[in-house]
Design an enzyme around this catalytic site. Structure first.
Site, mmCIF file in Angstrom:
data_model
loop_
_atom_site.group_PDB
_atom_site.id
_atom_site.type_symbol
_atom_site.label_atom_id
_atom_site.label_comp_id
_atom_site.label_asym_id
_atom_site.label_seq_id
_atom_site.Cartn_x
_atom_site.Cartn_y
_atom_site.Cartn_z
ATOM 1 N N ARG A 10 0.914 -1.217 -0.040
ATOM 2 C CA ARG A 10 0.072 0.007 -0.090
ATOM 3 C C ARG A 10 0.981 1.241 -0.201
ATOM 4 N NH1 ARG A 10 -0.820 2.451 4.829
ATOM 5 N NH2 ARG A 10 -0.099 1.620 6.540
ATOM 6 N N ASN A 20 8.133 1.699 -0.269
ATOM 7 C CA ASN A 20 7.946 0.492 -0.832
ATOM 8 C C ASN A 20 8.542 0.805 -2.534
ATOM 9 O OD1 ASN A 20 6.590 -1.626 0.570
ATOM 10 N ND2 ASN A 20 4.648 -0.156 0.196
ATOM 11 N N SER A 80 -3.192 -7.487 6.348
ATOM 12 C CA SER A 80 -2.770 -8.261 5.035
ATOM 13 C C SER A 80 -3.805 -9.277 4.757
ATOM 14 C CB SER A 80 -1.343 -9.028 5.374
ATOM 15 O OG SER A 80 -0.319 -8.053 5.685
ATOM 16 N N GLN A 105 6.254 -10.533 1.487
ATOM 17 C CA GLN A 105 6.332 -9.158 1.951
ATOM 18 C C GLN A 105 7.461 -8.429 1.526
ATOM 19 O OE1 GLN A 105 3.603 -9.418 6.082
ATOM 20 N NE2 GLN A 105 5.847 -9.886 6.402
ATOM 21 N N ARG A 159 21.962 -20.851 33.985
ATOM 22 C CA ARG A 159 22.257 -20.356 32.725
ATOM 23 C C ARG A 159 23.076 -21.208 31.985
ATOM 24 N NH1 ARG A 159 22.355 -15.553 29.952
ATOM 25 N NH2 ARG A 159 21.583 -14.067 31.535
#
Length: 224
Positions: A10, A20, A80, A105, A159
Site C-alpha cells: 500500500r 515500497n 494483510s 512481504q 544459565r
C-alpha cells in the site's frame, strides 16, 4: 500446478513515506520481491496489490500484474489478510484458479535465489496446507508478568550457553505459502497442517525505517 504470487504494497506508509519504491541497492524495494517471484521455476502469476499509482507503475515495469486495492482495505488498520483475500478473489473472477498462493512481504527482501522454490517443495513434500518462513532464535527471552519479569525460554538460575538452548524459531515475514481454501475458510494465511521453512539469520531483518535500509543494503552486499 498454478501458483499465484501476491505482493501487497500500500502507499500510505507513515513511518517512511514512499518506502515500497525507495531504492534498495539501486532498485526499488518492491522490485526485489517481484524479481524473486518471477525467478520461480513453477507456472505462475505474479500480482502486486496496491492502492498507489506510483507503486503500480514500478511493479508493472518490474513484470508484475496489478490488482487495484480498494480504499477500505488500504488504511493503517487494514490487515494483510484482507488484501490477500481481495487479490485472490480478483484473479479467480478473471479465470485464474491457483493451486497454491505465495505471499511475499516486500519489506523482507533478503531471500536466497532458491528459497521460494525450496519452500514450495517442502510444503509439497510434507503434504502441508500452509507454510511460513522462519529464522533461528539464539536469544534469551524475558516477559513481564503480574509478579514482575521472568525468563521464558531458559532458567536464569541455571544459565546455559546460547548454543545449548532448545531450538526456537522466529517468524521472519519473508515467505508464506498456503492453499487457497486455508485463506478462504480461516481468514488467515496459516491453517491446516503447517510447515516451517528455515532461513538464515539475515533473512529476519525487515524494513520499517531509513536505518533499516542502510543495514539491509550492507547485509545484501555481504551476501553477494
Amino acid at each position: 500446478m498454478n501458483i499465484l504470487f501476491i505482493i501487497p504494497a500500500r502507499g500510505g506508509s507513515k513511518g517512511l513515506p514512499g518506502k515500497n519504491i525507495r531504492p534498495l541497492n539501486g532498485i526499488p524495494l518492491i522490485t526485489h520481491s517481484v524479481q524473486h517471484a518471477l525467478a520461480s521455476k513453477y507456472p505462475k502469476k505474479v500480482v502486486v496489490s496496491t492502492d498507489d499509482a506510483k507503486i503500480a507503475a514500478v511493479a508493472k515495469e518490474a513484470g508484475a500484474e496489478i490488482v487495484e486495492r480498494p480504499a477500505d482495505i488500504s488504511g493503517d488498520t487494514a490487515s494483510s489478510e484482507s488484501a490477500l483475500i481481495h487479490a485472490l478473489t480478483t484473479v479467480e473472477q478473471q479465470g485464474y484458479i491457483p493451486d497454491l498462493v505465495v505471499f511475499l512481504q516486500c519489506t523482507s527482501p533478503i531471500r536466497g535465489i532458491d528459497d521460494i522454490d525450496n519452500a514450495i517443495e517442502l510444503l509439497l513434500k510434507e503434504k502441508s496446507d500452509s507454510l511460513l518462513s522462519a529464522s533461528p532464535n539464539h536469544r534469551f527471552i524475558w516477559k513481564k508478568g503480574p509478579q514482575g519479569f521472568y525468563s521464558v525460554n531458559y532458567d536464569y538460575n541455571k544459565r546455559q550457553r546460547r548454543q545449548d538452548l532448545e531450538p526456537e524459531y522466529v517468524e521472519n515475514g519473508s515467505i508464506y505459502i498456503f492453499k487457497p481454501w486455508v485463506l478462504k475458510e480461516n481468514n488467515n494465511r496459516l491453517g491446516g497442517k503447517v510447515s516451517l521453512y528455515l532461513m538464515s539469520d539475515e533473512s529476519s531483518y525487515e524494513i520499517d525505517s531509513a536505518m533499516d535500509f542502510m543495514i539491509i543494503e550492507n547485509l545484501m552486499k555481504g551476501l553477494e
